[in-house]
Design a protein around this motif. Sequence first.
Motif, PDB file in Angstrom:
ATOM      1  N   GLY A  60       0.640  -1.530  -0.080  1.00 27.65           N
ATOM      2  CA  GLY A  60      -0.501  -0.141   0.034  1.00 27.65           C
ATOM      3  C   GLY A  60       0.353   0.763  -0.207  1.00 27.65           C
ATOM      4  O   GLY A  60       0.325   2.274   0.148  1.00 27.65           O
ATOM      5  N   GLU A  66       0.426   3.906  -3.406  1.00 21.28           N
ATOM      6  CA  GLU A  66      -0.127   4.367  -2.674  1.00 21.28           C
ATOM      7  C   GLU A  66      -0.288   5.705  -1.882  1.00 21.28           C
ATOM      8  O   GLU A  66      -0.540   6.842  -2.796  1.00 21.28           O
ATOM      9  CB  GLU A  66      -2.025   4.080  -2.458  1.00 21.28           C
ATOM     10  CG  GLU A  66      -3.145   4.932  -2.492  1.00 21.28           C
ATOM     11  CD  GLU A  66      -4.752   4.137  -3.694  1.00 21.28           C
ATOM     12  OE1 GLU A  66      -3.769   2.902  -4.281  1.00 21.28           O
ATOM     13  OE2 GLU A  66      -4.948   5.165  -3.955  1.00 21.28           O
ATOM     14  N   LYS A  67       0.414   5.797  -0.817  1.00 22.57           N
ATOM     15  CA  LYS A  67       0.200   6.640  -0.193  1.00 22.57           C
ATOM     16  C   LYS A  67       1.118   7.613  -1.080  1.00 22.57           C
ATOM     17  O   LYS A  67       1.284   8.930  -0.506  1.00 22.57           O
ATOM     18  CB  LYS A  67       1.018   6.440   1.061  1.00 22.57           C
ATOM     19  CG  LYS A  67       0.291   5.399   1.653  1.00 22.57           C
ATOM     20  CD  LYS A  67       0.658   5.107   2.896  1.00 22.57           C
ATOM     21  CE  LYS A  67      -0.704   3.449   4.096  1.00 22.57           C
ATOM     22  NZ  LYS A  67       1.109   3.057   4.983  1.00 22.57           N
TER      23      LYS A  67
END
Lengths: 111, 175
Positions: A35, A38-39
């Motif tokens: 993830g 995305e950050k």
Amino acid sequence: MRGSVNRPPTPDVDDEPQKEPTLQEIINIKLIESGEKEKLMDLLRERLIECGWRDEMKALCRSYARKKGRNNVTVDDLIHVITPKGRASVPDSVKAELLQRIRAFLTSAAL
Amino acid sequence: MSASDDGSSSPRSQLCSQVFGDLLDSIIVDAASECHRIARLGLDRNLEEEEEELRLSAQARVADPSSSSDGNSKNMVDIFGQTHPAIASEIFDCMNCGRPIVAGRFAPHLEKCMGKGRKARQKTTRSTTMAQSRNSRGSPISVYAPYSTANSINRVPNGGSSASAEYKDYAFDEP
């Protein structure tokens, strides 16, 4: 009927040795799975909007579209218009911040 | 892979730059796609586009033969290409008195019809004032609308002198 569909024969077994995934690919997969990609994207997008980079790019597109006629532009055209200037005009602070975060991720992922 | 960074040439830094470049490319594609959309849909107020739109709206104004000043939107072409006369000309029946009225003259007619607004042509007789005072007590019976409103109207019945009777009888005395 057999020849109606042109299709390469389905590889039954791994006849060819599979290519080793490159380091780049491994990193990319790890980024996405955790993830973090995305950050990082959100962070970069936010910083670029704050510093006006996005508005600069939009202005470039606008002037290009005006010259070429607004119904004649393609997405490809615009990408080629923006990319060189875009890559060069990212502020150093933004770039440094992102690079630092990426480096920290690589360290934590023990790559 | 070296544990410490030598500088921008170390493999790890190169990797970082590659990742950064990848992210930046995605964002560039986003921006280009959005600008493309804005350009194609004409959402952006381009200078040339504005001039074109000004020309088109000027044409629309000229096309209307009875065009007048800028502020009169009733004579200008609306978004469906229709024009409307300044005074509405449809005729319908007044729900108060039942007469056929031209729509553009409905408001002044209502003033006289219901007695609101200017008190022109209002004959205040004892009958109407007594009706008003009775009405102010909140009588629920209002068979004949003209006489149950607080303001009296100009149409006093011939038998107006019978108002001294009870309110209910008064209603029956209506022609």
